[in-house]
Design an enzyme around this catalytic site. Structure first.
Site, PDB file in Angstrom:
ATOM      1  N   ARG A  79       0.845  -1.201   0.000  1.00 28.82           N
ATOM      2  CA  ARG A  79       0.000   0.000   0.000  1.00 28.82           C
ATOM      3  C   ARG A  79       0.881   1.251   0.000  1.00 28.82           C
ATOM      4  O   ARG A  79       0.498   2.300  -0.499  1.00 28.82           O
ATOM      5  CB  ARG A  79      -0.966  -0.009   1.191  1.00 28.82           C
ATOM      6  CG  ARG A  79      -1.913   1.179   1.231  1.00 28.82           C
ATOM      7  CD  ARG A  79      -3.182   0.905   2.040  1.00 28.82           C
ATOM      8  NE  ARG A  79      -2.910   0.360   3.346  1.00 28.82           N
ATOM      9  CZ  ARG A  79      -2.479   1.070   4.401  1.00 28.82           C
ATOM     10  NH1 ARG A  79      -2.283   2.372   4.301  1.00 28.82           N
ATOM     11  NH2 ARG A  79      -2.255   0.477   5.543  1.00 28.82           N
ATOM     12  N   TYR A  98     -16.025  15.994 -15.501  1.00 18.48           N
ATOM     13  CA  TYR A  98     -16.499  14.612 -15.445  1.00 18.48           C
ATOM     14  C   TYR A  98     -17.409  14.431 -14.222  1.00 18.48           C
ATOM     15  O   TYR A  98     -17.103  14.922 -13.137  1.00 18.48           O
ATOM     16  CB  TYR A  98     -15.297  13.653 -15.393  1.00 18.48           C
ATOM     17  CG  TYR A  98     -15.689  12.272 -14.984  1.00 18.48           C
ATOM     18  CD1 TYR A  98     -16.508  11.497 -15.805  1.00 18.48           C
ATOM     19  CD2 TYR A  98     -15.287  11.742 -13.762  1.00 18.48           C
ATOM     20  CE1 TYR A  98     -16.911  10.231 -15.414  1.00 18.48           C
ATOM     21  CE2 TYR A  98     -15.678  10.476 -13.370  1.00 18.48           C
ATOM     22  CZ  TYR A  98     -16.501   9.724 -14.194  1.00 18.48           C
ATOM     23  OH  TYR A  98     -16.903   8.489 -13.794  1.00 18.48           O
ATOM     24  N   LYS A 116      -8.668   4.724 -19.093  1.00 17.62           N
ATOM     25  CA  LYS A 116      -9.012   5.115 -20.469  1.00 17.62           C
ATOM     26  C   LYS A 116      -7.823   4.901 -21.406  1.00 17.62           C
ATOM     27  O   LYS A 116      -7.383   3.792 -21.578  1.00 17.62           O
ATOM     28  CB  LYS A 116      -9.502   6.570 -20.449  1.00 17.62           C
ATOM     29  CG  LYS A 116     -10.568   6.842 -19.377  1.00 17.62           C
ATOM     30  CD  LYS A 116     -11.838   6.118 -19.681  1.00 17.62           C
ATOM     31  CE  LYS A 116     -12.921   6.066 -18.618  1.00 17.62           C
ATOM     32  NZ  LYS A 116     -12.851   6.720 -17.385  1.00 17.62           N
TER      33      LYS A 116
HETATM   34  C1  LIG Z   1     -12.078  12.841 -17.559  1.00 15.78           C
HETATM   35  C2  LIG Z   1     -12.248  11.765 -16.550  1.00 15.78           C
HETATM   36  N1  LIG Z   1     -11.648  11.898 -15.360  1.00 15.78           N
HETATM   37  C3  LIG Z   1     -11.766  10.948 -14.402  1.00 15.78           C
HETATM   38  C4  LIG Z   1     -12.522   9.827 -14.603  1.00 15.78           C
HETATM   39  C5  LIG Z   1     -12.656   8.817 -13.486  1.00 15.78           C
HETATM   40  O1  LIG Z   1     -11.832   7.720 -13.718  1.00 15.78           O
HETATM   41  P1  LIG Z   1     -12.106   6.247 -13.126  1.00 15.78           P
HETATM   42  O2  LIG Z   1     -13.390   5.775 -13.727  1.00 15.78           O
HETATM   43  O3  LIG Z   1     -10.917   5.479 -13.573  1.00 15.78           O
HETATM   44  O4  LIG Z   1     -12.202   6.369 -11.659  1.00 15.78           O
HETATM   45  C6  LIG Z   1     -13.157   9.636 -15.822  1.00 15.78           C
HETATM   46  C7  LIG Z   1     -13.975   8.400 -16.029  1.00 15.78           C
HETATM   47  O5  LIG Z   1     -14.806   8.322 -16.881  1.00 15.78           O
HETATM   48  C8  LIG Z   1     -13.021  10.632 -16.825  1.00 15.78           C
HETATM   49  O6  LIG Z   1     -13.624  10.502 -18.004  1.00 15.78           O
END
Ligand SMILES: Cc1ncc(COP(=O)(O)O)c(C=O)c1O
Lengths: 435, 348
Positions: free
Chosen positions: A95, A148, A245
């Site tokens: 961790r 987001y 992503k």
């Molecule tokens: C621009 C953006 N930031 C952060 C996130 C969050 O990431 P995670 O789903 O890996 O927690 C996403 C997820 O869709 C995103 O599109």
């Protein structure tokens, strides 16, 4: 052979008489002598393949082994780390740190041009840890009203009880952002490319406002990746990613990362280990392997998205197309010289609204209808019934989500096949079924 | 982490400011407000640690030193309590932090402070240090506090203090306090404080050694500097105390001098070059610098009966008669001593 971070041993000062005789300094990393440390001036294609790789001195393995362990043997270095408070620099417990993490962290830091990175169990783990670590109870944060959804929820639902006040603004309106700044403003949090309108805020302008305010600028670079833009070069202090992503790139893992100066990343790391958002060694391996092809994938996705956007702009079944390469509203202030491309996202409105957009999606044969983005396969979804479903129609139209809006994450398939599939699906949804 | 003190982080700060001295300039803000309706209060403003901001929220309802004590409100601190907390906690942090860098392990450290404001009466700091070290090491540590504690150094040096009045209509006025030998003495009551070190940069401050059950003032570093935001830091306590004392004076004399009540807001600021404490640069100034306060007033009376000159005179008087202002601006005689607690094994 030394398993501790480079600089750890030299930093230990048993005989110091005062603070000035302590020798520990912040150096990039943590990386050990086994990690491949490459000049940040190498091309991203090269860094993506080689930076950070753990070169195992015993087996000569080409590629980082998976250090699937939760704990490590204690030795004098471990005890020194406890005594000084330098726990990030010695593998003690996964961790806190693990060679699989160090390896992928170094790769991402090299790509973003950063000193240090911390890998996390999701993009939200990276964002939450960053926001909490870099602000105090009593501070103020400025962010975009169209960030987001997960980030928006964190800011809206957790910050009030955590004593952080948040102002949401239009990320393109620098005057509004400057006006929102207060004496206690500590953090500006924006995305390099927004979802689903693909707005590209002026990162240099944001960095100037942050500097004047004595605040830190955090950029979520998920949509563009370091292949297309490096926000730290433009003045940002911290870059965060949903590595789920493009960085991972295969829709097969959940991960995140925060990267920047070690001074800040050390604090984010400490927050991550307290919140428990550590990235597992196996996922570190998957992520590191995925990133090796990042530059190739992004190049193709950049091109495919431009081609698809170009086709859509000429289609009679499409009301509007959102892509930075097409220019238009929201992209006037864009500085093309700061970008190598705009990634694989395209937003467009199917003429006739949500009903037709749903029908269009059901007629696609190649892309999957699924949320998320950035993988090798194309994915489509509608913000109105997924990421932004909690908004009212009026709230949606304020941020530009009009009826029929589709978010298309373009993969690395042959673009001719994709365009043909889209063309057929649009025609079927808009003409054949309307009859 | 010896004594829970993150010496690695302090070491990193030393090296960072050797590369860029501006990262060692820490700026603190203490604000106070006196309102006829709500009395006296103080809070910290955003601090800057080099280029990094720390915006914490700590607000204190204070006992107005100009108002007679009633039995029910004696628990609330006065401005001098805040200032002594700042001086005592700075010396504790210097002693334990510096001792941790040397590898000393402390079991307990506390300090008793007194300050009675009488002419030539010394400010006293009596430490009780429980650690397995020789007596010479204790003397060395006390010597280091004398040399390196920024608030202690401010007490024994002559640090100029500036003030500025910010009327909404006229340009900002600046001045230095009138000759302190001419000005009237402040009515500040003698102060006593008992502080005990807890862990890392944290300590607690009590009205006296036997009041540990009463509400303590909590001291900590901000999380930007190895603390956890458990309380304001020593410099912030000193600035809050100073601002509050000036605000209390203005509140007490508003009606008699200006003919109307007013809400007074005082913002005290200072800069600390932390190179002095850490000895990152041996030539660095240890004591606080650029100490000043900014005063503004809003009055419910639509038109002020008195001239700007009257207001300025009152502000000047509030600043120059402030006992805390004098602790900062006039060199004080300080008696500092250290002993081991009777129960300490190493004292035997
Ligand atoms: C621009 C953006 N930031 C952060 C996130 C969050 O990431 P995670 O789903 O890996 O927690 C996403 C997820 O869709 C995103 O599109």
């Amino acid at each position: 052979m030394d398993r501790t971070a480079i600089g750890f041993g030299e930093g230990h000062t048993p005989g110091a008489e005062w603070f000035d005789e302590l020798r520990r300094r912040r150096i990039k990393g943590p990386i050990s002598t086994q990690n491949r440390s490459l000049s940040r001036s190498l091309a991203p294609e090269t860094l993506a393949v080689h930076a950070g790789t753990y070169e195992d001195p015993i087996t000569g393995a080409v590629g980082t082994p998976i250090f699937q362990t939760s704990t490590f043997l204690l030795d004098q270095a471990s005890y020194d780390a406890f005594a000084d408070g330098a726990l990030r620099d010695v593998p003690i417990y996964s961790r806190y740190g693990n060679p699989s993490q160090w390896s992928v962290q170094e790769k991402i830091a090299a790509l973003e041009g950063a000193e240090s990175a911390v890998a996390t169990s999701s993009g939200m783990a990276a964002i939450a840890a960053t926001v909490y670590a870099l602000t105090n109870c009593g501070s103020h944060i400025v962010s975009a009203y169209d960030v987001y959804g997960g980030t928006y929820n964190l800011l809206r639902e957790d910050m009030p009880s955590a004593g952080r006040d948040v102002t949401f603004v239009d990320p393109l309106d620098l005057d509004a952002i400057r006006a929102a700044v207060r004496p206690e403003t500590q953090l500006l949090l924006f995305e390099s490319l927004t979802n689903p309108m693909l707005k590209a805020p002026d990162i240099r302008g944001l960095a100037r406002i942050a500097e004047e305010a004595g605040a830190l600028l955090v950029i979520d670079n998920t949509f563009l990746t370091p292949i297309n833009v490096r926000p730290l070069d433009l003045g940002a202090d911290i870059v965060v990613h949903s590595a789920t992503k493009y960085l991972g790139g295969h829709s097969d893992l959940t991960a995140g990362v925060a990267t920047g100066r070690r001074k800040f990343v050390d604090r984010i790391w400490a927050q991550v280990l307290r919140f428990g958002g550590t990235l597992d060694p196996l996922v570190c391996f998957l992520l590191e392997r995925g990133i090796k092809t990042l530059a190739l994938r992004i190049r193709v996705q950049n091109e495919n998205a431009v081609a698809l956007a170009g086709y859509l702009a000429s289609s009679p079944y499409v009301e509007a197309v959102h892509h930075p390469a097409l220019g238009g509203k929201g992209h006037e202030a864009l500085r093309p010289e700061d970008y190598r491309g705009f990634g694989g996202m395209v937003g467009f409105e199917v003429a006739g609204g949500d009903e037709r957009a749903l029908r269009f999606m059901s007629h696609l044969t190649l892309p999957y209808v699924a949320t998320s983005l950035g993988g090798v396969e194309s994915l489509v979804s509608m913000p109105a019934n997924t990421s932004h479903s909690s908004l009212t129609r009026r709230q949606m139209s304020t941020i530009g989500i009009n009826p029929g809006l589709i978010r298309f994450s373009v993969g690395i398939e042959n673009v001719g096949d994709l365009v043909e599939d889209v063309q057929t699906a649009l025609k079927t949804a808009c003409e054949v079924e309307d009859r | 982490m010896r004594n829970s003190f993150n010496t690695a982080s302090f070491s990193e700060v030393v090296h960072e400011i050797r590369e860029d001295a501006s990262e060692g300039l820490f700026r603190y803000v203490g604000r106070a407000r006196h309102s006829p309706l709500r009395g006296l209060s103080a809070e910290v403003g955003p601090a800057m640690f080099g280029r990094v901001k720390s915006a914490r929220r700590f607000t204190y309802a204070l006992r107005d030193p100009f108002t007679p004590v009633t039995t029910s409100d004696t628990d609330e601190p006065t401005p001098i309590d805040l200032a002594l907390t700042g001086i005592g906690s700075c010396s504790l942090m210097t002693l334990v932090g510096g001792g941790s860098a040397k590898g000393i392990v402390f079991d307990a450290v506390s300090v008793d402070l007194t300050c009675d404001h009488a002419d030539k009466a010394p400010v006293t700091l009596d430490f009780a240090i429980d650690a397995e070290i020789r007596d010479e090491r204790i003397d060395e540590l006390i010597q280091r506090v004398r040399q390196r504690s920024p608030n202690y150094a401010t007490l024994v040096a002559a640090v100029p203090v500036h003030w500025a009045w910010e009327p909404s209509t006229a340009p900002t006025r600046r001045g230095e306090p009138a000759d302190p030998t001419r000005s009237r003495r402040s009515p500040a009551r003698p102060g006593t404080r008992h502080l005990r070190w807890l862990s890392g940069p944290q300590s607690e401050s009590f009205a006296h050694p036997f009041s540990a059950a009463a509400t303590a003032l909590r001291v900590d570093n901000p999380k930007q500097l190895t603390g956890v935001d458990w309380g304001p830091n020593p410099q912030e306590y000193l600035m809050m105390g100073y601002a509050a004392e000036v605000a209390a004076h203005l509140g007490a004399h508003s009606r008699s001098r200006l003919g109307h009540e007013a809400i007074w807001e005082v913002t005290a600021r200072c800069t600390e070059d932390v190179s002095g404490l850490l000895r990152a640069d041996p030539a660095a100034v240890v004591h606080l610098q650029d100490v000043g306060c900014r005063v503004s007033m809003s009055s419910p009376a639509a038109s002020h009966a008195r001239s700007i000159g009257d207001i300025e005179e009152l502000v000047d008087e509030a600043v120059s008669t402030s006992a805390i202002g004098r602790l900062i601006s006039e060199p004080q005689i300080v008696d500092m001593a250290a002993r081991r607690p009777a129960s300490s094994p190493s004292a035997r």
